[in-house]
Design an enzyme around this catalytic site. Structure first.
Site, PDB file in Angstrom:
ATOM      1  N   ASP A   8       0.858  -1.171   0.000  1.00  0.00           N
ATOM      2  CA  ASP A   8       0.000   0.000   0.000  1.00  0.00           C
ATOM      3  C   ASP A   8       0.906   1.237   0.000  1.00  0.00           C
ATOM      4  OD1 ASP A   8      -2.316   1.668   0.660  1.00  0.00           O
ATOM      5  OD2 ASP A   8      -1.423   1.778   2.653  1.00  0.00           O
ATOM      6  N   ASP A  10      -0.283   5.166   0.891  1.00  0.00           N
ATOM      7  CA  ASP A  10      -0.593   6.109   1.990  1.00  0.00           C
ATOM      8  C   ASP A  10      -0.584   5.414   3.345  1.00  0.00           C
ATOM      9  OD1 ASP A  10      -0.945   8.053   0.109  1.00  0.00           O
ATOM     10  OD2 ASP A  10      -3.131   8.014   0.161  1.00  0.00           O
ATOM     11  N   ASP A 213      -1.609  -0.800   6.022  1.00  0.00           N
ATOM     12  CA  ASP A 213      -1.820  -0.133   7.321  1.00  0.00           C
ATOM     13  C   ASP A 213      -3.289  -0.036   7.715  1.00  0.00           C
ATOM     14  OD1 ASP A 213      -2.531   1.834   5.319  1.00  0.00           O
ATOM     15  OD2 ASP A 213      -2.452   3.333   6.907  1.00  0.00           O
TER      16      ASP A 213
HETATM   17 MG   LIG Z   1      -3.021   3.048   3.541  1.00  0.00          MG
END
Ligand SMILES: [Mg+2]
Length: 272
Positions: A8, A10, A213
């Site tokens: 991922d 961000d 995350d």
């Molecule tokens: Mg993310």
């Protein structure tokens, strides 16, 4: 066995607030030096992902807009791609989701029919989007070049909106900052599975890692061999539907680096 790392962006490879990759850069180089593909798999659009690829010297396929499409550099795979593709610039594209025009039309219809007031990327000038996202103007312009999704930045949404959205074939993904509307077909896990088929066709059996995350990385975690969850800025881990990922004891890009060294690294430790 060849390895592939999906990540991922961000809040994982990039700092959630500053979008900085200062703390993940070395781990990216670690993978590059060992010729282990690093595949971006994020909500970000093609133009944004290409800017980060360029900055980090990454030249591998990438998955855009929450699993809506896979971009593959032409000639990357020697074997022909056994799926429908179209060509754009130097890429072959496999589309999993729906074009943005269709999504914008559906959102506009619902906004009118349900008398809601909210604003999307396409309603705002780049200057305002840049303030809203805390990005410089050029980054905001890239973020606005959506091809397969639309984000609702501000305003009110009702439960009815989500129900009606579902009926017309779309779903809303709550992101770190806002709701993003994509086709129900778009799926990070499905896109990863398609791409893994191409790697397997090329190299035989492969071993895959996935680093994220957020709950919206759960689909990615289910599609790879070894998933890893980094901490959010408050030092906590996102609560997943099912605790399937290795918990990394560090935040964002720091966590990305630790995950790379802990999972992919041991076999290469002497070379670090
Ligand atoms: Mg993310």
């Amino acid at each position: 066995m060849k390895k592939i790392v999906f990540t991922d962006l961000d809040g994982t490879l990039l700092d959630l607030k500053s979008y900085s990759y200062a703390r993940s850069r070395e781990a990216v180089e670690f993978l590059q030096n060992r010729e282990i593909p690093l595949v971006f798999c994020s909500s970000k659009a093609r133009a944004e992902q290409l800017a980060y690829q360029e900055a980090l010297g990454v030249h591998h396929p990438f998955i855009v807009e929450n699993g809506s499409a896979i971009y593959i550099p032409k000639g990357y795979f020697k074997q022909p791609i056994p799926f429908n593709t179209y060509h754009i610039n130097q890429f072959e594209v496999i589309v999993v989701g729906e074009p943005v025009e269709t999504i914008r039309e559906a959102i506009a219809n619902l906004r009118e029919n349900l008398r809601l007031s909210f604003l999307c990327y396409c309603d705002l000038p780049a200057e305002e989007v840049s303030m809203y996202l805390g990005m410089d103007l050029n980054s905001a312009r890239r973020a606005m070049q959506r091809e397969f999704s639309e984000s609702i930045l501000q305003g009110s949404l009702s439960q009815r909106f989500f129900m009606e959205l579902d009926k017309v074939g779309f779903r809303s993904i709550p992101g770190s900052r806002f709701q993003t509307i994509v086709s129900k077909q778009a799926h990070k896990g499905r896109a990863i599975e398609l791409l893994l088929k191409l790697y397997e066709q090329e190299w035989g059996e492969v071993w895959s890692y996935g680093i994220g995350d957020h709950v919206n990385d759960y689909e990615m975690f289910k599609a790879v061999n070894e998933p890893a969850l980094v901490q959010r800025p408050n030092g906590e881990w996102a609560v997943l539907e099912e605790p399937c990922a290795r918990l990394i004891n560090a935040i964002g890009p720091e966590g990305f680096s630790q995950a790379v060294y802990a999972m992919v690294g041991p076999q290469h430790r002497q070379a670090v």
